[in-house]
Design an enzyme around this catalytic site. Structure first.
Site, PDB file in Angstrom:
ATOM      1  N   LYS A  46       2.281  56.344  77.512  1.00  0.00           N
ATOM      2  CA  LYS A  46       2.073  57.039  78.475  1.00  0.00           C
ATOM      3  C   LYS A  46       2.104  58.003  79.267  1.00  0.00           C
ATOM      4  O   LYS A  46       1.329  58.646  79.799  1.00  0.00           O
ATOM      5  CB  LYS A  46       2.922  56.394  79.371  1.00  0.00           C
ATOM      6  CG  LYS A  46       3.668  54.625  79.657  1.00  0.00           C
ATOM      7  CD  LYS A  46       2.585  53.646  79.294  1.00  0.00           C
ATOM      8  CE  LYS A  46       2.510  51.553  78.882  1.00  0.00           C
ATOM      9  NZ  LYS A  46       3.186  51.919  77.985  1.00  0.00           N
ATOM     10  N   TYR A  76       6.445  37.742  77.204  1.00  0.00           N
ATOM     11  CA  TYR A  76       6.475  39.714  77.409  1.00  0.00           C
ATOM     12  C   TYR A  76       7.794  39.344  77.510  1.00  0.00           C
ATOM     13  O   TYR A  76       9.229  39.027  77.993  1.00  0.00           O
ATOM     14  CB  TYR A  76       5.746  39.761  78.661  1.00  0.00           C
ATOM     15  CG  TYR A  76       6.365  41.395  78.648  1.00  0.00           C
ATOM     16  CD1 TYR A  76       5.335  42.360  78.213  1.00  0.00           C
ATOM     17  CD2 TYR A  76       6.838  41.459  80.214  1.00  0.00           C
ATOM     18  CE1 TYR A  76       5.401  43.458  78.207  1.00  0.00           C
ATOM     19  CE2 TYR A  76       7.529  43.040  79.953  1.00  0.00           C
ATOM     20  CZ  TYR A  76       6.527  43.932  79.402  1.00  0.00           C
ATOM     21  OH  TYR A  76       7.162  45.680  79.227  1.00  0.00           O
ATOM     22  N   TYR A  88       7.367  46.235  72.287  1.00  0.00           N
ATOM     23  CA  TYR A  88       5.585  46.270  72.291  1.00  0.00           C
ATOM     24  C   TYR A  88       5.692  46.699  70.501  1.00  0.00           C
ATOM     25  O   TYR A  88       4.869  45.552  69.966  1.00  0.00           O
ATOM     26  CB  TYR A  88       5.869  47.153  73.117  1.00  0.00           C
ATOM     27  CG  TYR A  88       5.802  47.394  74.308  1.00  0.00           C
ATOM     28  CD1 TYR A  88       4.651  46.694  75.245  1.00  0.00           C
ATOM     29  CD2 TYR A  88       7.118  47.854  75.298  1.00  0.00           C
ATOM     30  CE1 TYR A  88       4.448  46.755  76.525  1.00  0.00           C
ATOM     31  CE2 TYR A  88       6.002  47.248  76.695  1.00  0.00           C
ATOM     32  CZ  TYR A  88       5.237  46.977  76.856  1.00  0.00           C
ATOM     33  OH  TYR A  88       4.699  47.110  78.587  1.00  0.00           O
TER      34      TYR A  88
HETATM   35  C1  LIG Z   1       2.773  50.469  77.748  1.00  0.00           C
HETATM   36  C2  LIG Z   1       3.635  49.858  75.792  1.00  0.00           C
HETATM   37  C3  LIG Z   1       2.809  49.492  75.379  1.00  0.00           C
HETATM   38  C4  LIG Z   1       1.385  48.740  76.289  1.00  0.00           C
HETATM   39  O1  LIG Z   1       0.262  49.875  76.660  1.00  0.00           O
HETATM   40  P1  LIG Z   1      -0.971  49.415  77.343  1.00  0.00           P
HETATM   41  O2  LIG Z   1      -1.230  50.792  77.924  1.00  0.00           O
HETATM   42  O3  LIG Z   1       0.278  48.846  78.403  1.00  0.00           O
HETATM   43  O4  LIG Z   1      -2.016  48.035  76.683  1.00  0.00           O
HETATM   44  C5  LIG Z   1       2.764  49.756  73.876  1.00  0.00           C
HETATM   45  N1  LIG Z   1       3.942  49.975  73.151  1.00  0.00           N
HETATM   46  C6  LIG Z   1       5.070  50.589  74.110  1.00  0.00           C
HETATM   47  C7  LIG Z   1       6.032  51.162  73.530  1.00  0.00           C
HETATM   48  C8  LIG Z   1       4.664  50.466  76.019  1.00  0.00           C
HETATM   49  O5  LIG Z   1       5.930  51.660  76.642  1.00  0.00           O
END
Ligand SMILES: *Cc1c(COP(=O)(O)O)cnc(C)c1O
Length: 342
Positions: free
Chosen positions: A50, A263, A289
């Site tokens: 991010k 999720y 993730y």
């Molecule tokens: C938000 C996030 C993702 C996914 O990224 P997107 O751009 O939302 O597809 C992957 N890994 C982590 C750790 C995240 O925080």
């Protein structure tokens, strides 16, 4: 043609993130050499993907005279936490609209992990129920802020709009430069896909630079038929914003096998991937993730997808603070022998 104001960048990363071989994990799996792009270390601590999006979103917010960043996510959102970090470090206020999870019941989930960081940073937390509409809630928060004389800037879930996706368009160029310098031709780039902005930016950036390296998004949230149109529309949006109509829309490859129960619900495979990375490389993944994305990569390696002498790239998108919100899985399920009870 003058560049549109929204592709301005506010630097948050100290420089390129490392691209490093995971020799012990690769050897253990008996497959290709996995190179990890350490975007878990991108931007101010605790970092993550991010930060790259926020370089562009923050520049846009400041250009528009914003004094408050407002964004949306789950209780343990890494995106919300990193937005709060960036707001604090750039002197802006921050309001987070956080929705509770219907799926995860762990006690720590509602009080530990990213929430500790959000609170310490002084972000205003606006928690809503799992069934409430997050976008409507965020718009209401923005309206109240405007009524009290503030200038809010609303960032969508995951920072995944066209402006945010510019971050991974830039990362694609950085990664290709590193591969060129290391004389590396990866057979594939694997990345976790959630709200789609990361994969969209990468896909666009790779296409723009005429790279033929395949990109695979391992989805941890949406099915391919929901996610691929989102990614495609972001790619089309990037093309329009940058005025580069000659860039072909790349094929969007999505692996949805790791979503499993949904999720934020960890899987046995993700926990195995987290353990392997931790014990063989000293690198922390997360249960939402990157653990799932690495589980997808491990599954592909075990299925013989890549040649042993090949190399490939896994982008570590961050998220390890969420480990502390899942102690049911990470600690109390730990058996004396070292494995996990699920
Ligand atoms: C938000 C996030 C993702 C996914 O990224 P997107 O751009 O939302 O597809 C992957 N890994 C982590 C750790 C995240 O925080």
């Amino acid at each position: 043609m003058p560049a549109p104001s929204s592709d301005q960048r506010y630097p948050l990363l100290a420089g390129p993130t490392a691209l490093m071989p995971l020799r012990r994990l690769s050897e253990h799996l008996g497959g290709p050499t996995i190179y990890m792009k350490r975007d878990d270390m991108a931007g101010p601590f605790p970092g993550g993907n991010k930060s790259r999006k926020l370089e562009y979103l923050l520049a846009d917010a400041l250009a528009k005279g914003a004094d408050t960043l407002v964004t949306i996510g789950g209780l343990q959102s890494n995106h919300c936490r990193q937005t709060a970090v960036v707001a604090a470090s750039s002197g802006l206020d921050c309001t987070l609209v956080l929705s509770e999870s219907a799926a995860v019941k762990d006690v720590q989930f509602g009080r530990n992990g990213n929430l500790v960081i959000d609170a310490l940073l002084g972000a205003r937390l606006h928690v809503i129920g799992a069934n409430e509409d997050r976008t409507v809630a965020a718009e209401n928060v923005c309206r109240e802020l405007v009524e009290s004389g503030r200038h809010p800037y609303l960032i969508p879930v995951g920072g995944s709009n066209v402006v945010g996706a510019l971050g991974y368009r830039r990362a694609a160029g950085e990664l290709l430069d590193q591969c060129r310098h290391a004389d590396l031709r990866p057979a594939e780039i694997v990345v976790c896909s959630g709200s789609g902005g990361t994969q969209a930016g990468l896909a666009f950036g790779l296409a723009e630079l005429q790279s033929s390296i395949p990109l695979l998004g391992v989805s941890c949230w949406k099915r391919w038929y929901e996610l691929s149109p989102i990614i495609e529309s972001l790619v089309v949006g990037l093309r329009g914003m940058l005025g580069v109509t000659d860039v072909d829309i790349p094929e969007i490859a999505i692996d949805e096998q790791e979503i499993a129960a949904g999720y934020g619900v960890p899987t046995e495979q993700a926990i195995e991937a987290i353990q392997l990375c931790a014990r063989l490389e000293g690198i922390l993944l997360d249960p939402v993730y990157t653990g799932k994305a690495m589980a997808g990569l491990i599954r592909r390696i075990r299925a013989g997808t890549y040649k042993r002498e090949a190399s490939m790239v896994f982008i570590h998108t961050g998220g390890s603070p969420a480990l502390f919100a899942y102690d049911q899985f990470a600690v109390s399920g730990l058996r004396p022998g070292g494995g996990y009870d699920l």
